[in-house]
Design a protein around this motif. Structure first.
Motif, mmCIF file in Angstrom:
data_model
loop_
_atom_site.group_PDB
_atom_site.id
_atom_site.type_symbol
_atom_site.label_atom_id
_atom_site.label_comp_id
_atom_site.label_asym_id
_atom_site.label_seq_id
_atom_site.Cartn_x
_atom_site.Cartn_y
_atom_site.Cartn_z
ATOM 1 N N CYS A 319 0.836 -1.212 0.000
ATOM 2 C CA CYS A 319 0.000 0.000 0.000
ATOM 3 C C CYS A 319 0.868 1.260 0.000
ATOM 4 O O CYS A 319 0.426 2.321 -0.456
ATOM 5 N N THR A 320 2.104 1.184 0.510
ATOM 6 C CA THR A 320 3.037 2.312 0.398
ATOM 7 C C THR A 320 3.346 2.572 -1.074
ATOM 8 O O THR A 320 3.335 3.718 -1.537
ATOM 9 N N LEU A 321 3.612 1.517 -1.782
ATOM 10 C CA LEU A 321 3.876 1.608 -3.218
ATOM 11 C C LEU A 321 2.672 2.198 -3.950
ATOM 12 O O LEU A 321 2.815 3.099 -4.790
ATOM 13 N N GLY A 322 1.467 1.691 -3.627
ATOM 14 C CA GLY A 322 0.263 2.154 -4.308
ATOM 15 C C GLY A 322 -0.027 3.618 -4.058
ATOM 16 O O GLY A 322 -0.457 4.336 -4.967
ATOM 17 N N GLU A 323 0.223 4.082 -2.830
ATOM 18 C CA GLU A 323 -0.071 5.480 -2.513
ATOM 19 C C GLU A 323 0.928 6.426 -3.166
ATOM 20 O O GLU A 323 0.529 7.468 -3.717
#
Length: 424
Positions: A319-323
């Motif tokens: 989710c860090t990557l996605g954000e």
């Protein structure tokens, strides 16, 4: 050409390049997940997770060097010894391990922790390859099926003593390899049916609806099939067993620890408690969705900065990557994982002996399972079971175990011609 030169030319640099890209990208995302704008510490600072991960990456390079200079026959010769050693580690972990979140799964060494269950994966893969390389081994025969199942279930049983349900689940990935090697399809049909019934039983509150559905299906099969007494009896027993399983599953789930029950509830109803049991998944989906097409920019993720997602540097690293990198960044990483898996299938199929092929497909199965389940967890398609994203999530045990798992196969692949010579 010297033998050493031939060996270097046979190393699959494509796979190594993809591995390096994933590890480096993971390292930058670990830093983003723990980035504090106020403190503004360097990515190389050993007091934060990115600095610690750099130590693990450096030692992983040392492990790679050891694997690549070792005699390729060593892994086959020591496969059963390694399996026995890690079974012993798994046996003593519940008694001497460090307790974290109700689990005794780690040995603590200074500021670092090692998880034996992670390393037992490659040892189990080697043991399976050793057993299955025998010319007489035939997965169409029941006794050989039981041998393979025993090798898989021994570490699973010991891991459940910790208890670590998520890691134990990973060992089911070996059934992908067994399918390639000839395990009868009927087991997989039954397995899918079992999963479907389990999901229905957990997702439908009133079991009466399931009973009606099972009875209807049994009646239809009996009417459409040959009206032999044996067939009618078989379908009737199967239907009754399914109904009994449905009710017994409810009882088993009611005896699980509360946090595990909550994870199952959130899977079927993510909005049941968005500020409580559903917090992790809800915040993870918000983080990924807020990234949009191209993301907010590196170190600019608001969900990440303000610690909305617990364990964001480990299980929820995606989710860090996605954000911060959005749909584009997520697609790049998914593409790299898919490219790695496809490449490994190609390597496994070109192996000259069964030991290397079985081990290769074990590597593929474990990486595929981790990749799919981790991402499914972060977007709410699977319960949160604590499975890291390979090469990407923070953790020394995870990085080391995946590195060893992968590079043993790269080593075996680089010597496939010599392995063929030994078979003649």
């Amino acid at each position: 050409m010297r033998e050493d030169d031939l060996y270097i030319n046979k190393i699959d640099w494509i796979t190594i390049t993809i591995y390096a890209l994933l590890v480096i990208m993971g390292w930058f995302n670990i830093y983003a997940a723990v980035y504090d704008e106020q403190a503004a510490k360097s990515i190389f600072d050993f007091s934060i997770n990115s600095g610690k991960q750099l130590v693990w990456i450096g030692t992983a390079l040392l492990l790679i060097t050891i694997i690549m200079v070792a005699d390729y026959r060593l892994f086959e010769n020591l496969s059963l010894v390694l399996y026995g050693i890690f079974l012993l580690f798994l046996l003593i972990t519940p008694f001497f391990g460090k307790e974290i979140n109700g689990q005794r799964a780690w040995f603590e060494i200074g500021a670092f922790r090692l998880q034996p269950a992670e390393f037992a994966k490659f040892a189990t893969a080697l043991a399976l390859a050793k057993f299955m390389e025998r010319p007489s081994f035939d997965l169409s025969q029941f006794k050989y099926q039981m041998q393979a199942l025993l090798i898989i279930m021994l570490p699973v049983a010991l891991i459940m003593l910790q208890p670590d349900t998520g890691t134990a689940m990973v060992y089911s990935a070996f059934f992908i390899m067994l399918y390639r090697e000839g395990m009868p399809q009927r087991y997989y049909v039954l397995g899918l049916a079992f999963i479907a019934v389990s999901l229905l039983a957990l997702g439908i509150e009133n079991n009466l609806y399931i009973v009606i559905g099972v009875v209807a299906v049994v009646v239809i099969f009996i009417l459409l099939g040959k009206k032999k007494l044996s067939r009618i009896l078989a379908f009737t027993i199967l239907g009754l067993a399914t109904i009994a399983y449905t009710y017994s599953l409810d009882y088993v789930v009611s005896k699980l620890p509360e946090h595990q029950q909550n994870r199952i509830m959130v899977l079927f109803n993510p909005d049941i408690d968005p500020l409580g049991v559903g917090w992790n998944v809800t915040q993870s989906k918000i983080a990924i969705g807020s990234g949009g097409f191209a993301g907010k920019g590196y170190l600019e993720g608001t969900q990440t900065k303000f610690d909305f997602v617990p364990e964001q540097h480990t299980d929820f690293i995606f989710c860090t990557l996605g954000e911060e990198f959005g749909w584009v960044g997520s697609l790049v990483v998914i593409f790299l994982f898919c490219a790695l898996l496809i490449r490994l299938v190609f390597l496994a199929e070109r192996q000259k002996n069964r030991f290397s092929r079985v081990y290769g497909y074990s590597v593929i199965s474990i990486l595929l399972f981790h990749f799919m389940i981790n991402i499914a967890m972060t977007i709410g398609l699977f319960p949160v079971v604590g499975i890291p994203l390979p090469f990407f999530s923070y953790g020394g045990s995870s990085l080391w175990s995946f590195t060893i798992l992968l590079f043993i196969f790269i080593k075996l692949d680089s010597h496939r011609i010599q392995l063929l010579g030994r078979m003649k």
